[in-house]
Design an enzyme around this catalytic site. Structure first.
Site, mmCIF file in Angstrom:
data_model
loop_
_atom_site.group_PDB
_atom_site.id
_atom_site.type_symbol
_atom_site.label_atom_id
_atom_site.label_comp_id
_atom_site.label_asym_id
_atom_site.label_seq_id
_atom_site.Cartn_x
_atom_site.Cartn_y
_atom_site.Cartn_z
ATOM 1 N N ALA A 67 1.166 -1.231 0.052
ATOM 2 C CA ALA A 67 0.119 0.416 0.122
ATOM 3 C C ALA A 67 0.667 1.348 0.329
ATOM 4 O O ALA A 67 2.240 1.087 0.428
ATOM 5 C CB ALA A 67 -1.196 -0.073 0.897
ATOM 6 N N GLY A 112 0.596 -4.715 0.931
ATOM 7 C CA GLY A 112 -0.651 -4.779 -0.016
ATOM 8 C C GLY A 112 -0.316 -5.569 -1.305
ATOM 9 O O GLY A 112 -1.143 -6.389 -1.885
ATOM 10 N N GLU A 115 -0.724 -9.246 -0.864
ATOM 11 C CA GLU A 115 -2.027 -9.446 -0.455
ATOM 12 C C GLU A 115 -2.449 -9.506 -1.857
ATOM 13 O O GLU A 115 -3.459 -10.423 -1.810
ATOM 14 C CB GLU A 115 -2.815 -8.622 0.616
ATOM 15 C CG GLU A 115 -2.063 -8.790 1.622
ATOM 16 C CD GLU A 115 -1.724 -7.436 2.897
ATOM 17 O OE1 GLU A 115 -1.878 -6.487 2.505
ATOM 18 O OE2 GLU A 115 -2.016 -7.411 3.949
ATOM 19 N N GLU A 135 4.383 -4.919 6.926
ATOM 20 C CA GLU A 135 3.525 -4.019 7.731
ATOM 21 C C GLU A 135 4.680 -3.385 9.191
ATOM 22 O O GLU A 135 4.440 -2.542 9.779
ATOM 23 C CB GLU A 135 2.453 -4.176 7.977
ATOM 24 C CG GLU A 135 1.519 -4.248 6.476
ATOM 25 C CD GLU A 135 1.992 -5.537 5.442
ATOM 26 O OE1 GLU A 135 3.043 -6.222 6.397
ATOM 27 O OE2 GLU A 135 1.389 -5.291 4.358
HETATM 28 N N1 CAA Z 1 4.336 2.928 -0.712
HETATM 29 C C1 CAA Z 1 4.957 4.206 -1.257
HETATM 30 N N2 CAA Z 1 5.806 4.362 -1.997
HETATM 31 C C2 CAA Z 1 7.141 3.312 -2.061
HETATM 32 C C3 CAA Z 1 6.466 2.343 -1.674
HETATM 33 C C4 CAA Z 1 5.452 1.844 -1.218
HETATM 34 N N3 CAA Z 1 4.390 0.925 -0.129
HETATM 35 N N4 CAA Z 1 7.792 1.254 -1.728
HETATM 36 C C5 CAA Z 1 7.907 2.009 -2.730
HETATM 37 N N5 CAA Z 1 8.450 2.937 -3.017
HETATM 38 C C6 CAA Z 1 8.613 3.910 -3.622
HETATM 39 C C7 CAA Z 1 10.047 4.887 -2.713
HETATM 40 O O1 CAA Z 1 9.332 5.717 -1.884
HETATM 41 C C8 CAA Z 1 10.692 5.518 -3.196
HETATM 42 O O2 CAA Z 1 10.508 6.441 -4.090
HETATM 43 P P1 CAA Z 1 11.122 7.587 -4.913
HETATM 44 O O3 CAA Z 1 11.977 7.305 -5.563
HETATM 45 O O4 CAA Z 1 10.383 8.947 -5.027
HETATM 46 O O5 CAA Z 1 11.889 7.780 -3.289
HETATM 47 C C9 CAA Z 1 10.683 4.641 -4.799
HETATM 48 O O6 CAA Z 1 9.423 3.743 -4.608
HETATM 49 C C10 CAA Z 1 11.830 3.470 -4.943
HETATM 50 O O7 CAA Z 1 12.171 2.288 -3.175
HETATM 51 P P2 CAA Z 1 13.285 2.659 -2.939
HETATM 52 O O8 CAA Z 1 14.533 3.756 -3.382
HETATM 53 O O9 CAA Z 1 13.553 2.341 -1.581
HETATM 54 O O10 CAA Z 1 13.700 1.197 -3.800
HETATM 55 P P3 CAA Z 1 14.841 0.554 -2.919
HETATM 56 O O11 CAA Z 1 14.845 -0.598 -3.863
HETATM 57 O O12 CAA Z 1 15.736 0.961 -2.254
HETATM 58 O O13 CAA Z 1 13.437 -0.997 -2.154
HETATM 59 C C11 CAA Z 1 11.912 -2.564 -1.570
HETATM 60 C C12 CAA Z 1 12.944 -1.353 -2.613
HETATM 61 C C13 CAA Z 1 12.661 -2.698 -0.926
HETATM 62 C C14 CAA Z 1 10.775 -2.306 -1.861
HETATM 63 C C15 CAA Z 1 11.129 -0.675 -0.531
HETATM 64 O O14 CAA Z 1 10.764 -0.174 -1.450
HETATM 65 C C16 CAA Z 1 10.394 -0.607 0.639
HETATM 66 O O15 CAA Z 1 10.822 -1.083 1.633
HETATM 67 N N6 CAA Z 1 9.721 -0.401 -0.106
HETATM 68 C C17 CAA Z 1 8.149 -0.921 1.058
HETATM 69 C C18 CAA Z 1 7.438 -2.120 1.347
HETATM 70 C C19 CAA Z 1 6.524 -2.079 2.546
HETATM 71 O O16 CAA Z 1 7.435 -1.771 3.485
HETATM 72 N N7 CAA Z 1 5.239 -2.092 2.494
HETATM 73 C C20 CAA Z 1 4.330 -2.501 3.226
HETATM 74 C C21 CAA Z 1 3.180 -1.312 2.723
HETATM 75 S S1 CAA Z 1 2.502 -1.571 4.296
HETATM 76 C C22 CAA Z 1 1.201 -1.852 3.462
HETATM 77 O O17 CAA Z 1 0.650 -2.620 2.121
HETATM 78 C C23 CAA Z 1 -0.922 -2.445 3.919
HETATM 79 C C24 CAA Z 1 -0.847 -3.146 3.928
HETATM 80 O O18 CAA Z 1 -1.315 -4.253 3.911
HETATM 81 C C25 CAA Z 1 -2.995 -2.417 3.491
#
Ligand code: CAA
Length: 261
Positions: A67, A112, A115, A135
């Site tokens: 998400a 998400g 999911e 999460e």
């Molecule tokens: N939401 C918003 N933006 C996201 C995102 C997310 N879930 N995942 C990645 N991005 C964005 C980053 O902010 C970044 O944007 P900018 O270039 O503008 O900074 C871009 O995508 C690339 O990401 P990274 O620079 O972090 O890339 P990376 O290769 O270093 O890492 C990754 C990749 C491991 C996927 C890392 O981005 C990450 O950990 N993302 C979040 C994963 C996460 O926590 N997901 C769970 C979300 S909560 C949820 O989903 C709740 C639910 O169940 C409903």
């Protein structure tokens, strides 16, 4: 088909591809994207020509990295609950779409995103895919069904581990754990998905629909009721022309031509 966050295209007659199209943010699922997935799902449901749906993420990095954290960052408790409820509703409606839906996971498949993939009928993945429910790293729980679909797919202990450590697992490990059916090289992933879709559209549509429905409904029933449901579905297929055609074709040693009635 007018979408901003997804693409919906018919790759070949009957075979549709839905692509989450926010590659700059690793296809993070914001509210608008979730709403568009629902709209696409409803369009396909209303289209009798739609036979198989493939679901993937744009670019080579992610299926969907969860998400949208930027959008969720300042949500109130009520907004968080509403977002979760909407996601759960949309993913359930995708799960119950009466045609086969395959998640074609081409990179990060987290939170998400995982999911969403689990709401598909099965998952195929490229070698560079990673799966997880991270999460807990953000101070929240899974919100689009992770605590419920994951244990049904990989068991309680493994779900506890993934959700409590936030650890990502590789595509191979996910296959080992029963989350992923097949792992392919990235370059061949979509072709493999298409091969499967081409194979599925040769099958009887009514039989496919009833098989999916019986599996989904039956998995949360006791065995006696679930088996009763199966026999009703089985019986119902005998009222179709497809059943006569399928069995005649076998006896006449030819390929069946199904018409979905
Ligand atoms: N939401 C918003 N933006 C996201 C995102 C997310 N879930 N995942 C990645 N991005 C964005 C980053 O902010 C970044 O944007 P900018 O270039 O503008 O900074 C871009 O995508 C690339 O990401 P990274 O620079 O972090 O890339 P990376 O290769 O270093 O890492 C990754 C990749 C491991 C996927 C890392 O981005 C990450 O950990 N993302 C979040 C994963 C996460 O926590 N997901 C769970 C979300 S909560 C949820 O989903 C709740 C639910 O169940 C409903």
């Amino acid at each position: 088909m007018n979408f901003e966050n997804i693409l919906l295209e018919e790759l070949e007659p009957g075979i549709f591809l839905l692509t989450i199209n926010r590659p700059k943010v690793f296809n993070a699922l914001n509210q608008a994207t979730v709403a568009e997935i629902k709209r696409a799902r409803d369009l396909l449901d209303a289209n009798p020509q739609a036979r198989v749906l493939l679901l993937t993420g744009a670019g080579s990095k992610a299926f969907a990295a969860g998400a949208d954290i930027k959008e969720m960052h300042n949500m109130s408790g009520i907004q968080g609950r509403d977002f979760s409820q909407e996601g759960l509703k949309v993913f359930r409606s995708l799960e119950t779409l009466p045609i086969p839906v395959i998640a074609v996971v081409n990179g990060y498949c987290l939170g998400g995103g995982c999911e969403l993939a689990m709401s598909c009928d099965w998952i195929i993945a490229s070698e560079n895919a990673f799966f997880g429910q991270p999460e807990v790293n953000l101070g929240v729980t899974p919100g689009f069904g992770g605590t419920q679909r994951l244990p049904r797919l990989i068991g309680r202990g493994r779900t506890m581990e993934l959700t409590m450590t936030g650890r990502q697992i590789s595509a191979e490990e996910a296959k080992d754990w029963g989350l992923v059916n097949h792992v392919y090289q990235q370059g061949e992933l979509m072709e493999k998905a298409l091969e499967t879709a081409r194979d599925i559209i040769k099958k009887g549509p009514v039989a496919l629909e009833l098989t999916k429905d019986t599996i989904l409904r039956g998995q949360d029933m006791d065995l006696d009721n679930a088996c009763a449901l199966e026999s009703k579905a089985f019986g119902l297929t005998f009222s179709t022309e497809d059943q006569k055609e399928g069995m005649s074709a076998f006896l006449e040693k030819r390929s069946a031509k199904f018409h979905g009635k």
